[in-house]
Design a protein around this motif. Structure first.
Motif, PDB file in Angstrom:
ATOM      1  N   LEU A 195       0.857  -1.185   0.000  1.00 35.84           N
ATOM      2  CA  LEU A 195       0.000   0.000   0.000  1.00 35.84           C
ATOM      3  C   LEU A 195       0.892   1.233   0.000  1.00 35.84           C
ATOM      4  O   LEU A 195       1.960   1.232   0.634  1.00 35.84           O
ATOM      5  N   ASP A 196       0.450   2.264  -0.688  1.00 32.44           N
ATOM      6  CA  ASP A 196       1.281   3.464  -0.821  1.00 32.44           C
ATOM      7  C   ASP A 196       0.968   4.469   0.289  1.00 32.44           C
ATOM      8  O   ASP A 196      -0.022   5.193   0.219  1.00 32.44           O
ATOM      9  N   THR A 197       1.820   4.497   1.302  1.00 32.80           N
ATOM     10  CA  THR A 197       1.675   5.503   2.373  1.00 32.80           C
ATOM     11  C   THR A 197       2.831   6.513   2.289  1.00 32.80           C
ATOM     12  O   THR A 197       3.200   7.132   3.269  1.00 32.80           O
ATOM     13  N   GLY A 198       3.394   6.649   1.102  1.00 35.12           N
ATOM     14  CA  GLY A 198       4.620   7.442   0.922  1.00 35.12           C
ATOM     15  C   GLY A 198       5.743   6.458   0.682  1.00 35.12           C
ATOM     16  O   GLY A 198       6.461   6.513  -0.309  1.00 35.12           O
ATOM     17  N   HIS A 199       5.880   5.519   1.624  1.00 36.70           N
ATOM     18  CA  HIS A 199       6.714   4.344   1.385  1.00 36.70           C
ATOM     19  C   HIS A 199       5.793   3.231   0.913  1.00 36.70           C
ATOM     20  O   HIS A 199       4.574   3.423   0.836  1.00 36.70           O
ATOM     21  N   ALA A 200       6.376   2.064   0.620  1.00 35.53           N
ATOM     22  CA  ALA A 200       5.536   0.933   0.223  1.00 35.53           C
ATOM     23  C   ALA A 200       5.265   0.105   1.469  1.00 35.53           C
ATOM     24  O   ALA A 200       6.176  -0.534   2.011  1.00 35.53           O
ATOM     25  N   LYS A 201       4.033   0.166   1.941  1.00 39.17           N
ATOM     26  CA  LYS A 201       3.669  -0.570   3.174  1.00 39.17           C
ATOM     27  C   LYS A 201       3.468  -2.033   2.813  1.00 39.17           C
ATOM     28  O   LYS A 201       2.578  -2.368   2.021  1.00 39.17           O
ATOM     29  N   LEU A 202       4.314  -2.896   3.353  1.00 41.61           N
ATOM     30  CA  LEU A 202       4.286  -4.333   3.055  1.00 41.61           C
ATOM     31  C   LEU A 202       3.422  -5.002   4.120  1.00 41.61           C
ATOM     32  O   LEU A 202       3.764  -4.989   5.302  1.00 41.61           O
ATOM     33  N   MET A 203       2.309  -5.585   3.701  1.00 42.43           N
ATOM     34  CA  MET A 203       1.324  -6.093   4.658  1.00 42.43           C
ATOM     35  C   MET A 203       1.713  -7.485   5.159  1.00 42.43           C
ATOM     36  O   MET A 203       1.016  -8.479   4.923  1.00 42.43           O
ATOM     37  N   SER A 204       2.840  -7.532   5.841  1.00 44.34           N
ATOM     38  CA  SER A 204       3.342  -8.777   6.383  1.00 44.34           C
ATOM     39  C   SER A 204       4.193  -8.418   7.608  1.00 44.34           C
ATOM     40  O   SER A 204       4.898  -7.400   7.585  1.00 44.34           O
ATOM     41  N   PRO A 205       4.142  -9.215   8.711  1.00 43.30           N
ATOM     42  CA  PRO A 205       4.909  -8.836   9.904  1.00 43.30           C
ATOM     43  C   PRO A 205       6.412  -8.774   9.638  1.00 43.30           C
ATOM     44  O   PRO A 205       7.120  -7.968  10.223  1.00 43.30           O
ATOM     45  N   PHE A 206       6.888  -9.666   8.763  1.00 45.21           N
ATOM     46  CA  PHE A 206       8.294  -9.635   8.324  1.00 45.21           C
ATOM     47  C   PHE A 206       8.385 -10.510   7.090  1.00 45.21           C
ATOM     48  O   PHE A 206       7.451 -11.244   6.749  1.00 45.21           O
ATOM     49  N   PHE A 207       9.495 -10.415   6.389  1.00 47.97           N
ATOM     50  CA  PHE A 207       9.690 -11.233   5.184  1.00 47.97           C
ATOM     51  C   PHE A 207      11.194 -11.305   4.976  1.00 47.97           C
ATOM     52  O   PHE A 207      11.836 -10.277   4.745  1.00 47.97           O
ATOM     53  N   PRO A 208      11.807 -12.512   5.087  1.00 51.16           N
ATOM     54  CA  PRO A 208      13.273 -12.581   4.960  1.00 51.16           C
ATOM     55  C   PRO A 208      13.744 -11.897   3.671  1.00 51.16           C
ATOM     56  O   PRO A 208      13.189 -12.149   2.590  1.00 51.16           O
ATOM     57  N   LEU A 209      14.737 -11.050   3.801  1.00 50.37           N
ATOM     58  CA  LEU A 209      15.152 -10.220   2.671  1.00 50.37           C
ATOM     59  C   LEU A 209      15.574 -11.065   1.465  1.00 50.37           C
ATOM     60  O   LEU A 209      15.217 -10.752   0.329  1.00 50.37           O
ATOM     61  N   GLU A 210      16.315 -12.138   1.736  1.00 55.08           N
ATOM     62  CA  GLU A 210      16.788 -12.968   0.609  1.00 55.08           C
ATOM     63  C   GLU A 210      15.603 -13.537  -0.174  1.00 55.08           C
ATOM     64  O   GLU A 210      15.603 -13.534  -1.405  1.00 55.08           O
ATOM     65  N   ALA A 211      14.591 -14.021   0.553  1.00 59.31           N
ATOM     66  CA  ALA A 211      13.402 -14.592  -0.096  1.00 59.31           C
ATOM     67  C   ALA A 211      12.632 -13.501  -0.834  1.00 59.31           C
ATOM     68  O   ALA A 211      12.159 -13.695  -1.959  1.00 59.31           O
ATOM     69  N   LEU A 212      12.548 -12.334  -0.217  1.00 60.83           N
ATOM     70  CA  LEU A 212      11.818 -11.213  -0.841  1.00 60.83           C
ATOM     71  C   LEU A 212      12.465 -10.831  -2.169  1.00 60.83           C
ATOM     72  O   LEU A 212      11.789 -10.590  -3.171  1.00 60.83           O
ATOM     73  N   ARG A 213      13.807 -10.829  -2.170  1.00 59.72           N
ATOM     74  CA  ARG A 213      14.530 -10.400  -3.378  1.00 59.72           C
ATOM     75  C   ARG A 213      14.433 -11.426  -4.502  1.00 59.72           C
ATOM     76  O   ARG A 213      14.832 -11.148  -5.636  1.00 59.72           O
TER      77      ARG A 213
END
Ligand SMILES: Cc1cc2nc3c(=O)[nH]c(=O)nc-3n(C[C@H](O)[C@H](O)[C@H](O)COP(=O)(O)OP(=O)(O)OC[C@H]3O[C@@H](n4cnc5c(N)ncnc54)[C@H](O)[C@@H]3O)c2cc1C
Length: 423
Positions: free
Chosen positions: A259-277
Motif C-alpha cells: 500500500l502506498d503511504t509514501g513508502h511501500a507498506k508491506l502487509m506482512s509482519p516480516f519477510f526474509p530479505l533474501e526470499a523477498l529479493r
C-alpha cells in the motif's frame, strides 16, 4: 484544571485535544522526538468499519483529527483485499501537521521526555517524574491519562518475538516504554494466544525507490499493488503471529500486498530479505521500517490496563487510559476514538461531573464495552478487535452498526443525544 497525558501516539494526541476542548490546561509528554508513536509507520484509515467509527466521532464533535488525516491522504476511497473504501495518509508529513495543530490549540508538548515513576497518595497520582536528556523533571496535575501504548520495550521483543527489529519506537535511543498504570501499582493484562505472548506488528515499510518501476507506478496511481509470491517463497504460518487479525487472510499469505503511504507498506509482519529479493520486482528491495524487517517486528499487547467504560483505570482514582493501553484494540482510528473519550472524561473528573459512557448503539461505544468484557475470558485475550475486520467487524455487521451513509450515522448519533458532545 491540569491534565497530564503520557504517551504522544494517536491516542495521546486525541486525548490532549479533547481535554483542551473541555477547558483544561494540557501537557502531552512523549518519550521520543516525534508524536504519533506507531502511527508514524501506519497510515491506513477508513477501511471497512473504521469509516463508520470516524463518522460517528465527527458527528459527536470529535472529528478534527480524522479531518486532518483525510486532508493529508495520498489515496482515498480505494479497495484492497478484504478491505473497502480505505484511505492512506502520508506517513512522511502527518506528524508535523498534528504537532502544529496541537501547538496552535495551546497544548504544551513535552517531547524527548520519558516518564519513569509515579507518586501516589490515597489512590491518587500526585505527580509523575521523568527525564528530558539528563534533566530530572516532575509534573503535577489534577488528572493523568496513560496513553503509553503496549509496544516493546526490547526485552519483550527479545522474549516473545525475534529480537529487536529496530522499529520506529527507537527504544535503544530514547529508552523503552514505561507504563504509568503499572507504575501506579495496577496489574496489567497480557494478550496471549496459545504459546504466543502479545502479538507481532503486522506490517513493514519498504523504500518505494528500491522496487521495480512498474510496481512504483502502480502504487502511485492506485495506492495498492498485489504481487503473487512464487510458491517457493511463501512462508506459511506467518499470519498467525500478526497483531492485525483483519489482514490474516489467505490473499496476504499468497501475495505481496503493498500500500502506498509514501513508502511501500508491506502487509506482512516480516519477510526474509533474501526470499523477498527472489520475487520479481523486488530484486533490490530494502526495508525502511523496521530496519530489520527481514527478521521480525515489534511485539505489542503485553501491558493493557483494566478499566471501566469511561476509560478510568481500575484502582487509581485520577488515572484514565486510551489506545492500546485501554485493551486489545488495534488501529489509529481505535486509538483516536478511545483517546478522545479519555480526554473528555478526564476533564469531567476534575470538574466533578458525571463521566460519559458511549452507548452500545454506536460502534465506538459497543467496541469499548465489548473489548472490556471479552478481555475477561481466556479466548477473548487471544483475539484482537478493530472496526476494520475480523470478529468486531462481523459483530458490527450483525448488529447493523456498519454503515458508510454519513447522514444515517449522524442521525444515529443524534438519537443517542450525543451530537457535538465532544465539540
Ligand atoms: C508497524 C505498524 C503498522 C501499523 N499500521 C497501521 C495502519 O496502517 N492503520 C491503523 O489503523 N493502525 C496501524 N497500526 C496500529 C496502530 O498504529 C496502533 O494500534 C495505534 O496507533 C496505537 O496508538 P497508541 O497511541 O495507543 O500507542 P502508540 O502508538 O504505541 O503510542 C504510545 C506512545 O507512548 C510513548 N511512551 C511510552 N512510554 C512512555 C513514557 N514512559 N513516557 C513518555 N512517553 C512514552 C511512546 O514513545 C509512543 O509514542 C500499526 C502498528 C504498527 C506497529
Amino acid at each position: 484544571m491540569k491534565v497530564i497525558i503520557v504517551g504522544g501516539g494517536w491516542s495521546g494526541c486525541a486525548a490532549a485535544l479533547s481535554a483542551q476542548k473541555q477547558g483544561a490546561q494540557v501537557v502531552l509528554i512523549e518519550r521520543t522526538d516525534m508524536l504519533l508513536g506507531t502511527g508514524l509507520v501506519g497510515g491506513i484509515m477508513r477501511n471497512n468499519g473504521r469509516y463508520t467509527a470516524a463518522e460517528e466521532m465527527i458527528a459527536m464533535g470529535g472529528g478534527e483529527i480524522f479531518q486532518l488525516t483525510d486532508q493529508n491522504s495520498l489515496h482515498r476511497d480505494f479497495d484492497f483485499p478484504g478491505h473497502r473504501h480505505a484511505s492512506l495518509y502520508n506517513v512522511a508529513t502527518m506528524e508535523p501537521v498534528i504537532r502544529r495543530f496541537l501547538l496552535q490549540k495551546g497544548i504544551t508538548l513535552q517531547l524527548s521526555t520519558r516518564i519513569t515513576d509515579v507518586k501516589l497518595s490515597d489512590n491518587q497520582i500526585k505527580h509523575i517524574t521523568g527525564k528530558c536528556d539528563k534533566e530530572a523533571l516532575t509534573f503535577a496535575g489534577d488528572v493523568f491519562i496513560d496513553t503509553t501504548g503496549t509496544a516493546g520495550p526490547p526485552a519483550n521483543c527479545n522474549k516473545y518475538g525475534n529480537g529487536c527489529a529496530m522499529c520506529i519506537l527507537r527504544c535503544h535511543s530514547f529508552g523503552g516504554r514505561v507504563s504509568l498504570a503499572a507504575k501506579a501499582g495496577v496489574k496489567e493484562m497480557i494478550g496471549r494466544k496459545g504459546d504466543q505472548v502479545g502479538a507481532m506488528s503486522g506490517s513493514c515499510k519498504l523504500l518505494k525507490e528500491s522496487l521495480a518501476t512498474e510496481i512504483q507506478n502502480e502504487l502511485n496511481k492506485t495506492g495498492v499493488a498485489v504481487i503473487p509470491i512464487p510458491s517457493a517463497q511463501i512462508i506459511k504460518g506467518k499470519l498467525a503471529l500478526k497483531a492485525c487479525q483483519q489482514y490474516a487472510l489467505p490473499e496476504f499469505e499468497n501475495n505481496i500486498v503493498l500500500l502506498d503511504t509514501g513508502h511501500a507498506k508491506l502487509m506482512s509482519p516480516f519477510f526474509p530479505l533474501e526470499a523477498l529479493r527472489e520475487v520479481p520486482g523486488f530484486e533490490n528491495a530494502r526495508y525502511e521500517d523496521p530496519y530489520a524487517g527481514g527478521l521480525g517486528n515489534s511485539i505489542r499487547y503485553v501491558g493493557m490496563a483494566p478499566r471501566d467504560d469511561t476509560l478510568k483505570v481500575d484502582g487509581v482514582e485520577n488515572l484514565f487510559c486510551g489506545g492500546e493501553k485501554a485493551g486489545l484494540l488495534v488501529g489509529h482510528t481505535e486509538a483516536i476514538c478511545t483517546g478522545t473519550l479519555a480526554g473528555y472524561n478526564a476533564a469531567k473528573y476534575v470538574k466533578g461531573e458525571k463521566p460519559l459512557v458511549l452507548p452500545a448503539e454506536l460502534a465506538v461505544g459497543d467496541a469499548i464495552q465489548y473489548v472490556r468484557t471479552q478481555m475477561k475470558t481466556e479466548s477473548g485475550l487471544g483475539l484482537k478487535y478493530t472496526f476494520s475486520g475480523s470478529v468486531f467487524l462481523e459483530r458490527m455487521q450483525l448488529k447493523g452498526l456498519y454503515s458508510t451513509d454519513t447522514k444515517e450515522i449522524a442521525r444515529r448519533v443524534d438519537k443517542t443525544g450525543l451530537t457535538h458532545i465532544f465539540g
